[in-house]
Design an enzyme around this catalytic site. Sequence first.
Site, PDB file in Angstrom:
ATOM      1  N   ARG A 244       0.855  -1.182   0.000  1.00 57.15           N
ATOM      2  CA  ARG A 244       0.000   0.000   0.000  1.00 57.15           C
ATOM      3  C   ARG A 244       0.891   1.231   0.000  1.00 57.15           C
ATOM      4  O   ARG A 244       2.002   1.215   0.533  1.00 57.15           O
ATOM      5  CB  ARG A 244      -0.892   0.045   1.249  1.00 57.15           C
ATOM      6  N   GLU A 273      -2.078   8.373  -3.741  1.00 55.46           N
ATOM      7  CA  GLU A 273      -2.482   8.025  -5.102  1.00 55.46           C
ATOM      8  C   GLU A 273      -3.939   8.443  -5.350  1.00 55.46           C
ATOM      9  O   GLU A 273      -4.749   8.443  -4.417  1.00 55.46           O
ATOM     10  CB  GLU A 273      -2.297   6.523  -5.356  1.00 55.46           C
ATOM     11  N   HIS A 291      -1.616   0.893  -9.624  1.00 53.18           N
ATOM     12  CA  HIS A 291      -2.335   0.048  -8.655  1.00 53.18           C
ATOM     13  C   HIS A 291      -3.160  -1.017  -9.384  1.00 53.18           C
ATOM     14  O   HIS A 291      -4.374  -1.126  -9.204  1.00 53.18           O
ATOM     15  CB  HIS A 291      -3.240   0.911  -7.768  1.00 53.18           C
TER      16      HIS A 291
END
Length: 333
Positions: A244, A273, A291
């Site tokens: 993460r 993000e 991602h």
Amino acid sequence: MDLQDPRPRVLVTRRIFAPVLERLSASLSLDVHDSDQALSPEALRERLAGCDGAFVATTERIDAALLDACPRLRAVCSMAVGYNNIDLPACTARGVLVSNAPDVLTETTADFGFALLLATARRVTESEHFLRAGQWRTWSVDLFAGQDVHGATLGILGMGRIGQAVARRGVLGFGMKLVYHNRSRLPAQTEAALGARWVDKDTLLAEADHLVIVVPYTPETHHLVGAAELARMKPGATLVNIARGGVVDDAALAQALRDGPLAAAGLDVFEGEPSVHPGLLAASNVVLTPHIASASLRTRLAMAHLAADNLLAFFSGGTPPTALNREVLARPR
């Protein structure tokens, strides 16, 4: 959403697959935010206020203030495995069921993590940009010479399901030596099967040729890898983050890529993000992806169906298969 519909009302916060919506709409009244853009906190609160449940992704923040503004809410089901966007203790205290989507994305994410490792070590993205820019004029002995993967030392920080799946690919497929750090050691049988050696974090950083980070994001793991940790890594090492954003200090990483000791990095997750630190965007020796580690069609569909399974089970009086706070199931629904 029909306000006169007596069925439980559920907000779907993102565009999802049509077959999943069809399953949900058979027994639930849906309010679908049919967009890839996240709802603002204000819009989320407004639309969730009249709902009994929520189908969420990874960015919607479900905290105590939102829960207090939405007293009708009884279930929050996420199609992601990570749930750092959901205040689990606050949900539990208010009797709100929370579920995530573990297991279904393990192998797909490990595939991508290892692909990212290979691309990073062998400078795939950097050399492709060079070629596309028309800069390839001749061969040279050290043209984009990268780091070997076969036989190298693979370090894994976080040896859960995904970490172990990455380890199997490295050890069984590429003959890598394996060191890992985790809060608890693996069973001796698992260590023996992989030839895995548990070490403390400093030793992991010092020994790994290629470090893969797969820990969950919590307040305790925020900037788990920062400037001090990066400085301990061996010259020429690579780092891959499929955990993460926030586990790695992106500003410190950008400096380590610029000034050493790192040779390269591969990143699928970022602090803040979809914004990315400008130092990372400017670096040529980093592979950046948006991602997408779990993004195979089969896996993403399975993730969405699992979130739907949890919602449907909860509102039918059953047991959601991947509930995170099962204690709330004993309370009236």
